[in-house]
Design a protein around this motif. Sequence first.
Motif, PDB file in Angstrom:
ATOM      1  N   ASN A 102       0.803  -1.219   0.000  1.00  0.00           N
ATOM      2  CA  ASN A 102       0.000   0.000   0.000  1.00  0.00           C
ATOM      3  C   ASN A 102       0.838   1.272   0.000  1.00  0.00           C
ATOM      4  O   ASN A 102       0.319   2.365   0.216  1.00  0.00           O
ATOM      5  CB  ASN A 102      -0.936   0.017   1.205  1.00  0.00           C
ATOM      6  CG  ASN A 102      -0.166   0.049   2.519  1.00  0.00           C
ATOM      7  OD1 ASN A 102       1.012  -0.292   2.559  1.00  0.00           O
ATOM      8  ND2 ASN A 102      -0.834   0.449   3.586  1.00  0.00           N
ATOM      9  N   LEU A 105      -0.258   4.165  -2.374  1.00  0.00           N
ATOM     10  CA  LEU A 105      -1.463   4.868  -1.920  1.00  0.00           C
ATOM     11  C   LEU A 105      -1.147   5.822  -0.775  1.00  0.00           C
ATOM     12  O   LEU A 105      -1.692   6.930  -0.705  1.00  0.00           O
ATOM     13  CB  LEU A 105      -2.519   3.855  -1.478  1.00  0.00           C
ATOM     14  CG  LEU A 105      -3.068   2.928  -2.568  1.00  0.00           C
ATOM     15  CD1 LEU A 105      -4.086   1.958  -1.976  1.00  0.00           C
ATOM     16  CD2 LEU A 105      -3.700   3.741  -3.687  1.00  0.00           C
ATOM     17  N   ASP A 109      -1.657   9.881  -0.780  1.00  0.00           N
ATOM     18  CA  ASP A 109      -2.436  10.536   0.267  1.00  0.00           C
ATOM     19  C   ASP A 109      -1.681  11.725   0.841  1.00  0.00           C
ATOM     20  O   ASP A 109      -2.274  12.743   1.213  1.00  0.00           O
ATOM     21  CB  ASP A 109      -2.763   9.534   1.380  1.00  0.00           C
ATOM     22  CG  ASP A 109      -3.631  10.137   2.466  1.00  0.00           C
ATOM     23  OD1 ASP A 109      -4.723  10.638   2.146  1.00  0.00           O
ATOM     24  OD2 ASP A 109      -3.211  10.123   3.643  1.00  0.00           O
ATOM     25  N   ASN A 112      -2.365  14.637  -1.295  1.00  0.00           N
ATOM     26  CA  ASN A 112      -3.702  15.169  -1.031  1.00  0.00           C
ATOM     27  C   ASN A 112      -3.743  16.005   0.245  1.00  0.00           C
ATOM     28  O   ASN A 112      -4.523  16.946   0.353  1.00  0.00           O
ATOM     29  CB  ASN A 112      -4.715  14.025  -0.916  1.00  0.00           C
ATOM     30  CG  ASN A 112      -5.330  13.676  -2.258  1.00  0.00           C
ATOM     31  OD1 ASN A 112      -5.383  14.502  -3.156  1.00  0.00           O
ATOM     32  ND2 ASN A 112      -5.783  12.436  -2.396  1.00  0.00           N
ATOM     33  N   SER A 125       1.818   1.617 -11.633  1.00  0.00           N
ATOM     34  CA  SER A 125       0.629   1.763 -10.800  1.00  0.00           C
ATOM     35  C   SER A 125      -0.392   0.657 -11.048  1.00  0.00           C
ATOM     36  O   SER A 125      -0.669   0.271 -12.179  1.00  0.00           O
ATOM     37  CB  SER A 125      -0.033   3.121 -11.069  1.00  0.00           C
ATOM     38  OG  SER A 125      -1.219   3.245 -10.337  1.00  0.00           O
ATOM     39  N   ASP A 127      -3.534   1.012 -10.052  1.00  0.00           N
ATOM     40  CA  ASP A 127      -4.851   1.632 -10.196  1.00  0.00           C
ATOM     41  C   ASP A 127      -4.679   3.068 -10.689  1.00  0.00           C
ATOM     42  O   ASP A 127      -4.538   3.989  -9.888  1.00  0.00           O
ATOM     43  CB  ASP A 127      -5.595   1.605  -8.858  1.00  0.00           C
ATOM     44  CG  ASP A 127      -7.041   2.041  -8.993  1.00  0.00           C
ATOM     45  OD1 ASP A 127      -7.442   2.396 -10.129  1.00  0.00           O
ATOM     46  OD2 ASP A 127      -7.767   2.025  -7.990  1.00  0.00           O
ATOM     47  N   GLU A 129      -6.824   4.908 -11.911  1.00  0.00           N
ATOM     48  CA  GLU A 129      -8.003   5.729 -11.601  1.00  0.00           C
ATOM     49  C   GLU A 129      -7.738   6.640 -10.412  1.00  0.00           C
ATOM     50  O   GLU A 129      -8.301   7.730 -10.319  1.00  0.00           O
ATOM     51  CB  GLU A 129      -9.212   4.838 -11.324  1.00  0.00           C
ATOM     52  CG  GLU A 129      -9.742   4.128 -12.565  1.00  0.00           C
ATOM     53  CD  GLU A 129     -10.986   3.319 -12.264  1.00  0.00           C
ATOM     54  OE1 GLU A 129     -11.468   3.380 -11.111  1.00  0.00           O
ATOM     55  OE2 GLU A 129     -11.484   2.636 -13.178  1.00  0.00           O
ATOM     56  N   ILE A 130      -6.900   6.198  -9.505  1.00  0.00           N
ATOM     57  CA  ILE A 130      -6.551   7.020  -8.339  1.00  0.00           C
ATOM     58  C   ILE A 130      -5.876   8.304  -8.798  1.00  0.00           C
ATOM     59  O   ILE A 130      -6.177   9.400  -8.316  1.00  0.00           O
ATOM     60  CB  ILE A 130      -5.623   6.244  -7.387  1.00  0.00           C
ATOM     61  CG1 ILE A 130      -6.353   5.012  -6.837  1.00  0.00           C
ATOM     62  CG2 ILE A 130      -5.135   7.135  -6.241  1.00  0.00           C
ATOM     63  CD1 ILE A 130      -5.475   4.097  -6.033  1.00  0.00           C
ATOM     64  N   TYR A 131      -4.958   8.178  -9.748  1.00  0.00           N
ATOM     65  CA  TYR A 131      -4.276   9.356 -10.280  1.00  0.00           C
ATOM     66  C   TYR A 131      -5.252  10.252 -11.037  1.00  0.00           C
ATOM     67  O   TYR A 131      -5.187  11.474 -10.953  1.00  0.00           O
ATOM     68  CB  TYR A 131      -3.145   8.929 -11.221  1.00  0.00           C
ATOM     69  CG  TYR A 131      -1.938   8.352 -10.527  1.00  0.00           C
ATOM     70  CD1 TYR A 131      -0.897   9.165 -10.096  1.00  0.00           C
ATOM     71  CD2 TYR A 131      -1.822   6.977 -10.315  1.00  0.00           C
ATOM     72  CE1 TYR A 131       0.226   8.635  -9.472  1.00  0.00           C
ATOM     73  CE2 TYR A 131      -0.707   6.436  -9.689  1.00  0.00           C
ATOM     74  CZ  TYR A 131       0.308   7.274  -9.272  1.00  0.00           C
ATOM     75  OH  TYR A 131       1.412   6.743  -8.649  1.00  0.00           O
ATOM     76  N   LYS A 133      -8.334  10.756 -10.536  1.00  0.00           N
ATOM     77  CA  LYS A 133      -9.251  11.471  -9.651  1.00  0.00           C
ATOM     78  C   LYS A 133      -8.560  12.628  -8.941  1.00  0.00           C
ATOM     79  O   LYS A 133      -9.220  13.521  -8.417  1.00  0.00           O
ATOM     80  CB  LYS A 133      -9.827  10.512  -8.612  1.00  0.00           C
ATOM     81  CG  LYS A 133     -10.777   9.476  -9.193  1.00  0.00           C
ATOM     82  CD  LYS A 133     -11.247   8.501  -8.121  1.00  0.00           C
ATOM     83  CE  LYS A 133     -12.173   7.442  -8.710  1.00  0.00           C
ATOM     84  NZ  LYS A 133     -12.579   6.451  -7.688  1.00  0.00           N
TER      85      LYS A 133
END
Length: 328
Positions: A102, A105, A109, A112, A125, A127, A129-131, A133
């Motif tokens: 993890n 991620l 975070d 963010n 990566s 996923d 989709e995380i990037y 978003k």
Amino acid sequence: MASIRDVAKLANVGPATVSRVLNETGYVSAETRKKIEKAMQELNYTPNELARNLYHKKTGIIAILVPTVAHPFFSEFVNDIEIELHEKNYKAMLCNTSIAGNAELEYLDMLNRHIVDGIISGVHSNDIEIYQKMKKPIVALDRYLGEDIPVVAVNHKRGGRMAAEELLRNGCRKVLHFRGALSVESPYHERHYEFDRMMREHDVEVHSYELERNRFDSQYYEKVIADVFSKKIPFDGVFGVDLLAIGYMNEALRRGIRVPKDLKLVSYDGTYVTGMVEPKMTTVVQPIAELAKEAVQLIDLLVNGKSLQGKRIELDVTLQRGMTTLDC
């Protein structure tokens, strides 16, 4: 340790005036500024850089996400990135994502939560989709992470062509091709497609070995090489990233296979390790220092509010001949 209040008291001004000088906000007369600077020197006052950056909604820190710095390509890239970031007054935060499942991620975070100003990501990566978003400054190295995220890469199609031409020029007819995981969305697939296309065009037998995603450690490479040799296929040409090509060559030499008489090899990346082996590796060189420079220029623009949607920078590659191919 002296505080802002101590500086204000000695300069006979209010703490807010000292704060305006430190943060370069608001008007402060030249005479008052001189008194405050003198008080800071007398008290040996050191401003809280993090607090000042947060006041401006910036930390001055850029996170560099790579799978591991144990891999020579990422090691060189991180080193060059740090040099370029320093030139633009940023600090680098190194993030090895292979340490935990993890980890990627957790680092995203941090972006963010404003702990870093931006991210330069070179990871495979799981996923994207995380990037997609995230509406934060992100630059991708050799990855497709979303339409809004700029990409820095090389002309992989040209690189694959160079490698194919070199092995064809050396008369190779049965070639082993180590290729990256197809599940990763990346420009690097272009070199594999072009390499395979040219080999088929010249009726060369190609055996493609697809590598696992996010595996860059030497133990995995050793396992891959052992697996290939267990099949007992007499290859006369090999194409793969530096560490794999070198590992294959070393095992071939241990088995009495002569390089380059019996086996020709072309590696990809052109990192420092290609010059540390005997015979010296023929390699397609990625301009790692230039990749780092372009990535830092892009992240700096993004941090400062510039929109770079759909931006893609593609640098050229070169062929550096060593002794693992014949000088035909």
